[in-house]
Design a protein around this motif. Structure first.
Motif, PDB file in Angstrom:
ATOM      1  N   PRO A  28       0.793  -1.235   0.000  1.00 37.08           N
ATOM      2  CA  PRO A  28       0.000   0.000   0.000  1.00 37.08           C
ATOM      3  C   PRO A  28       0.826   1.285   0.000  1.00 37.08           C
ATOM      4  N   GLY A  29       2.116   1.199   0.320  1.00 41.82           N
ATOM      5  CA  GLY A  29       2.922   2.415   0.439  1.00 41.82           C
ATOM      6  C   GLY A  29       3.418   3.000  -0.872  1.00 41.82           C
ATOM      7  N   PHE A  30       3.280   2.241  -1.963  1.00 43.78           N
ATOM      8  CA  PHE A  30       3.807   2.709  -3.246  1.00 43.78           C
ATOM      9  C   PHE A  30       2.714   3.360  -4.094  1.00 43.78           C
ATOM     10  N   HIS A  31       3.150   4.196  -5.042  1.00 42.20           N
ATOM     11  CA  HIS A  31       2.219   4.704  -6.044  1.00 42.20           C
ATOM     12  C   HIS A  31       1.799   3.541  -6.939  1.00 42.20           C
ATOM     13  N   ARG A  32       0.612   3.687  -7.539  1.00 40.84           N
ATOM     14  CA  ARG A  32       0.046   2.573  -8.303  1.00 40.84           C
ATOM     15  C   ARG A  32      -0.076   2.904  -9.782  1.00 40.84           C
ATOM     16  N   GLY A  33       0.145   1.894 -10.614  1.00 38.10           N
ATOM     17  CA  GLY A  33      -0.019   2.024 -12.050  1.00 38.10           C
ATOM     18  C   GLY A  33      -0.949   0.940 -12.573  1.00 38.10           C
ATOM     19  N   PHE A  34      -1.533   1.177 -13.734  1.00 40.78           N
ATOM     20  CA  PHE A  34      -2.503   0.231 -14.320  1.00 40.78           C
ATOM     21  C   PHE A  34      -2.276   0.213 -15.820  1.00 40.78           C
ATOM     22  N   LYS A  35      -2.157  -0.998 -16.378  1.00 47.32           N
ATOM     23  CA  LYS A  35      -1.846  -1.123 -17.807  1.00 47.32           C
ATOM     24  C   LYS A  35      -3.039  -1.674 -18.583  1.00 47.32           C
ATOM     25  N   LEU A  36      -3.275  -1.100 -19.757  1.00 42.98           N
ATOM     26  CA  LEU A  36      -4.355  -1.514 -20.638  1.00 42.98           C
ATOM     27  C   LEU A  36      -3.777  -1.950 -21.989  1.00 42.98           C
ATOM     28  N   PHE A  37      -4.424  -2.951 -22.595  1.00 40.37           N
ATOM     29  CA  PHE A  37      -3.944  -3.499 -23.865  1.00 40.37           C
ATOM     30  C   PHE A  37      -5.033  -3.310 -24.929  1.00 40.37           C
ATOM     31  N   TYR A  38      -4.699  -2.556 -25.978  1.00 40.18           N
ATOM     32  CA  TYR A  38      -5.680  -2.288 -27.025  1.00 40.18           C
ATOM     33  C   TYR A  38      -6.164  -3.578 -27.696  1.00 40.18           C
ATOM     34  N   SER A  39      -5.272  -4.524 -27.907  1.00 42.46           N
ATOM     35  CA  SER A  39      -5.631  -5.736 -28.649  1.00 42.46           C
ATOM     36  C   SER A  39      -5.988  -6.911 -27.734  1.00 42.46           C
ATOM     37  N   GLU A  40      -5.206  -7.125 -26.676  1.00 44.21           N
ATOM     38  CA  GLU A  40      -5.366  -8.334 -25.877  1.00 44.21           C
ATOM     39  C   GLU A  40      -6.456  -8.260 -24.808  1.00 44.21           C
ATOM     40  N   ASP A  41      -6.744  -7.056 -24.296  1.00 46.39           N
ATOM     41  CA  ASP A  41      -7.785  -6.962 -23.267  1.00 46.39           C
ATOM     42  C   ASP A  41      -9.153  -7.311 -23.851  1.00 46.39           C
ATOM     43  N   THR A  42      -9.963  -7.993 -23.038  1.00 46.38           N
ATOM     44  CA  THR A  42     -11.337  -8.268 -23.422  1.00 46.38           C
ATOM     45  C   THR A  42     -12.203  -7.091 -22.999  1.00 46.38           C
ATOM     46  N   ASN A  43     -12.763  -6.380 -23.999  1.00 40.03           N
ATOM     47  CA  ASN A  43     -13.579  -5.194 -23.723  1.00 40.03           C
ATOM     48  C   ASN A  43     -12.763  -4.198 -22.890  1.00 40.03           C
ATOM     49  N   ILE A  44     -11.807  -3.549 -23.526  1.00 43.54           N
ATOM     50  CA  ILE A  44     -10.880  -2.644 -22.842  1.00 43.54           C
ATOM     51  C   ILE A  44     -11.630  -1.587 -22.021  1.00 43.54           C
ATOM     52  N   MET A  45     -11.130  -1.315 -20.837  1.00 43.18           N
ATOM     53  CA  MET A  45     -11.768  -0.368 -19.930  1.00 43.18           C
ATOM     54  C   MET A  45     -11.635   1.061 -20.453  1.00 43.18           C
ATOM     55  N   SER A  46     -12.666   1.860 -20.254  1.00 47.02           N
ATOM     56  CA  SER A  46     -12.641   3.263 -20.643  1.00 47.02           C
ATOM     57  C   SER A  46     -11.946   4.078 -19.554  1.00 47.02           C
ATOM     58  N   PRO A  47     -11.524   5.302 -19.862  1.00 49.40           N
ATOM     59  CA  PRO A  47     -10.948   6.154 -18.823  1.00 49.40           C
ATOM     60  C   PRO A  47     -11.871   6.323 -17.614  1.00 49.40           C
TER      61      PRO A  47
END
Length: 320
Positions: free
Chosen positions: A285-304
């Motif tokens: 919990p002490g670190f900043h967090r990042g999140f990665k999205l994949f245009y091709s591989e993700d199923t129904n890519i998440m919106s902003p």
């Protein structure tokens, strides 16, 4: 008559003496006003030369969009990839300039008045390879010309350049120090990708890699000291992860001058990605967090909008 002449001489003497006293008084007052030392042209010239020789303090070096702190002042939105193959990610599709334009459009959904976006280009500077190559490192190093081209495009877009390392059978410390001349720049950060950190005998693409805390801590310590020594703005540092044993989060040491981010990697369904994000947040919990999205591989890519509903909201969002 003699008496009269003598009297006249005494009056003249008194008048001259009075005049002398008056002149002396004027000189004394003038001395108090302008100083006791007579003008010295050589001394004045020396003082002027010394004043001109004294350098004006340089203003602190700032980030591309102002300030010296990346997190939490900005939210970073990045494109990831390399020009050798479109499959390596969105950054390598088309020219660096065209990627910068697409990134600017993608970033709009994350812009907030309270927290503006800092765009970033995450270039794979060391690409893991399936063949031994030079010194049996199982990696390919980007030539300076490629890094320079992306840095130029990033600067034109007022974005950060992040150099990503997939070390193969090399190691993060060795490959990071090789990039010293780029990491000295105030707008160049670092990303470490343990998925591609191979042990002896392992081949990239055949196994999922992992890394020990000692190697990461040595690398981040070196980068932290470089940043402090050169009085650079806060420098971005990303650690990618998508399995529990890929990175020993509990043993990682935070660094004063680095925007230290643990980035949740891996593609899949929305439910799977959200669950993985929540799990990694609990582990460190002490670190900043990042999140990665994949245009091709993700199923129904998440919106902003969907990404911004995550708790905590990601500090860094990366598109591959």
């Amino acid at each position: 008559m003699a008496s009269s002449s003598a009297h006249l001489r005494r009056r003249r003497a008194i008048a001259i003496a009075g005049l002398a006293v008056l002149v002396a008084g004027f000189v004394f007052v003038l001395t108090l006003v302008v100083g006791s030392d007579p003008a010295d042209p050589a001394k004045d010239a020396a003082e002027r030369s010394a004043a001109q020789a004294t350098p004006t303090p340089k203003p602190p070096i700032e980030l591309p969009r102002g300030g010296r702190t990346i997190l939490p002042d900005y939210r970073v939105v990045a494109y990831y990839g390399a020009p050798q193959d479109d499959a390596l990610g969105a950054l390598g599709i088309g020219s660096p300039a065209s990627a910068a334009k697409k990134l600017a459009k993608q970033s709009k959904g994350y812009e907030r008045k309270s927290r503006p976006v800092m765009p970033a280009m995450e270039l794979i500077a060391v690409v893991a390879a399936a063949h031994p190559g030079e010194d049996e490192r199982y990696n390919l190093r980007q030539p300076d010309s490629v890094i320079r081209r992306y840095l130029k495009a990033a600067r034109k877009a007022k974005a950060l350049l992040i150099l990503d390392i997939q070390p193969g059978r090399s190691d993060f410390f060795t490959e990071t120090k090789r990039l010293r001349k780029w990491l000295r720049e105030p707008d160049v950060g670092l990303a470490l990708d343990p998925e591609w950190r191979m042990a002896p005998g392992q081949v990239p693409g055949q196994v999922i890699g992992r890394v020990g805390a000692d190697e990461i801590n040595a690398t981040t310590d070196w980068l932290n000291k470089l940043t402090a020594r050169r009085k650079l703005p806060q420098k971005m540092l990303l650690i990618h992860q998508f399995t529990d044993d890929m990175v020993p989060e509990q043993e990682l040491k935070e660094r004063e001058h680095l925007a230290y981010v643990l980035n949740v990697d891996g593609f899949g369904t929305q439910a799977l990605k959200i669950a993985k994000y929540k799990g990694f947040v609990k582990q460190a919990p002490g670190f900043h967090r990042g999140f990665k999205l994949f245009y091709s591989e993700d199923t129904n890519i998440m919106s902003p909008k969907q990404v911004m509903r995550l708790q905590p909201r990601p500090d860094v969002v990366i598109y591959e």
